[in-house]
Design a protein around this motif. Structure first.
Motif, PDB file in Angstrom:
ATOM      1  N   ALA A   5      73.688  18.150  86.665  1.00 36.53           N
ATOM      2  CA  ALA A   5      72.811  18.389  85.568  1.00 36.53           C
ATOM      3  C   ALA A   5      73.085  16.893  84.728  1.00 36.53           C
ATOM      4  CB  ALA A   5      72.990  19.531  84.798  1.00 36.53           C
ATOM      5  N   GLY A   6      71.760  16.679  84.081  1.00 34.53           N
ATOM      6  CA  GLY A   6      71.829  15.368  83.485  1.00 34.53           C
ATOM      7  C   GLY A   6      71.215  14.142  84.451  1.00 34.53           C
ATOM      8  N   LYS A   7      71.479  13.112  83.727  1.00 34.45           N
ATOM      9  CA  LYS A   7      71.172  11.836  84.711  1.00 34.45           C
ATOM     10  C   LYS A   7      72.130  11.849  85.930  1.00 34.45           C
ATOM     11  CE  LYS A   7      69.441   9.405  80.395  1.00 34.45           C
ATOM     12  NZ  LYS A   7      69.489   8.358  79.733  1.00 34.45           N
ATOM     13  N   SER A   8      71.344  11.454  87.125  1.00 37.04           N
ATOM     14  CA  SER A   8      71.904  11.134  88.393  1.00 37.04           C
ATOM     15  C   SER A   8      71.230  10.482  89.051  1.00 37.04           C
ATOM     16  CB  SER A   8      72.367  12.649  89.152  1.00 37.04           C
ATOM     17  OG  SER A   8      71.170  13.356  89.323  1.00 37.04           O
ATOM     18  N   VAL A   9      71.458  10.323  90.680  1.00 40.42           N
ATOM     19  CA  VAL A   9      70.653   9.362  91.400  1.00 40.42           C
ATOM     20  C   VAL A   9      70.475  10.055  92.672  1.00 40.42           C
ATOM     21  CG1 VAL A   9      70.834   7.454  92.864  1.00 40.42           C
ATOM     22  CG2 VAL A   9      71.571   7.306  90.578  1.00 40.42           C
ATOM     23  N   LEU A  10      69.218  10.304  93.120  1.00 39.74           N
ATOM     24  CA  LEU A  10      68.826  10.771  94.107  1.00 39.74           C
ATOM     25  C   LEU A  10      68.680   9.947  95.374  1.00 39.74           C
ATOM     26  CD1 LEU A  10      66.170  13.507  93.071  1.00 39.74           C
ATOM     27  CD2 LEU A  10      68.488  13.764  93.294  1.00 39.74           C
ATOM     28  N   LYS A  11      69.068  10.486  96.547  1.00 42.27           N
ATOM     29  CA  LYS A  11      68.936   9.479  97.657  1.00 42.27           C
ATOM     30  C   LYS A  11      68.196  10.442  98.909  1.00 42.27           C
ATOM     31  CE  LYS A  11      72.547   5.869  96.924  1.00 42.27           C
ATOM     32  NZ  LYS A  11      73.534   5.135  97.607  1.00 42.27           N
TER      33      LYS A  11
END
Length: 335
Positions: free
Chosen positions: A97-103
């Motif tokens: 949850a919150g800011k992350s990175v998707l790949k």
């Protein structure tokens, strides 16, 4: 479902809900405000029917490398992770949850990452993430590496179930546009939100957007969105993705995806779309528009009933945004 229930319990209930949905016939009924569901519930998804969209994203096949049965061929976009020999492969299916990175990547029937796409509406690939309760909407612009891996930052506000959509056209000769969908799960205590009520006007960042027209099941209809600010028409909208507006519609329950672009027209205040609902039901519409160098999103809830149009009533007063003015709607991340 009570607030604080862990995401694992939510996922089990969600699977039961959508498993049952495919045994339910296509729903019909009068147009109007949808019945308010209990927290965590979704209306049972009607049996999908063949859809038509202005940009050609209609029904797709089944798994990669297999001959699709007739029923699968009639599915709307976004309901399958694989179609026509292509698969949406998420490398980060459980972001925090919150800011992350998707790949992620798009793989062909041989399991190889696809690196060549046809540019449409200014991008090789359009990537959308929406929460299962349709209160959160993210239109992202990932960056593709040389090996075919796509990467994008994302801000997902809370734990729960989400769905990612990849809308693209392979560069292979004769390839058609494809929309694939795959599930994301954000771990943690899940607090679902109710579906926003049907309302003809959304407010976002000092702008008011009025929705008019019809959304018809199985029949093309016009949707007109009018943008004003401080009571004055906005007549200098700026092009965004090659047009003056960008509209995504998601069906409540299974999140069937309808992606349309505007009809020919000037830079506001009206932006017109032609769209066809794949079935009767409740939908969330998300309009992206750009003005003064910034993209904003206005969100609406509408219903479409068999044989009747989802005509939005004229407002007596300005109605607060149906998600368009909250932190949960309309993030635009560009690579």
């Amino acid at each position: 479902m009570n607030t604080g229930v862990k995401i694992t319990a939510y996922a089990a209930a969600l699977a039961a809900t959508f498993g049952a949905a495919y045994g339910v016939g296509q729903g019909v009924g009068p147009v109007g405000e949808p019945k308010k569901a209990e927290h965590g519930e979704h209306a049972a998804a009607p049996a999908p029917s063949k859809s038509a969209a202005a940009d050609g994203h209609a029904g797709h096949g089944e798994a990669a490398g297999t001959e699709p049965p007739a029923a699968a061929a009639n599915l709307p976009g976004g309901l399958q992770v694989s179609d026509g020999g292509y698969t949406l492969a998420l490398e980060t299916p459980t972001p925090a949850a919150g800011k992350s990175v998707l790949k992620f990547s798009i793989k062909d029937a041989a399991g190889r990452k696809v690196t060549a796409f046809t540019t449409e509406h200014g991008k090789e690939l359009h990537f959308i993430v929406a929460s299962r309760d349709l209160n959160t909407f993210r239109h992202l612009h990932p960056v593709k590496a040389a090996d075919g891996t796509w990467t994008t930052p994302v801000d997902l506000p809370a734990a729960g179930g989400y769905k990612a959509f990849a809308d693209f056209k392979p560069a292979a000769k004769g390839a058609k546009g494809i929309t694939l969908g795959a599930d994301l799960s954000v771990p943690g205590a899940y607090a679902p939100k109710a579906m926003p009520a049907v309302a003809p006007t959304a407010s976002v960042d000092g702008y008011q957007v009025r929705l008019g027209g019809t959304l018809d099941p199985g029949r093309a209809g016009e949707l007109r969105l009018t943008v004003t600010k401080a009571g004055r028409p906005v007549t200098d909208l700026e092009p965004y993705l090659g047009a003056y507006g960008h509209l995504v519609a998601l069906r409540d329950g299974d999140l069937a995806y309808l992606h349309v672009h505007p009809n020919e027209g000037g830079p506001g205040p009206d932006v017109s779309f032609t769209a066809t609902a794949p079935s009767a039901g409740t939908y969330r519409l998300f309009l992206d528009f750009q003005h003064e160098g910034k993209v904003r999103t206005a969100a609406f809830t509408v219903t479409a009933g068999a044989g009747k149009a989802a005509t939005v009533p004229a407002p007596a007063t300005t109605v607060p945004a149906s998600g368009g003015a909250t932190d949960d709607a309309g993030e635009h991340t560009h690579g």
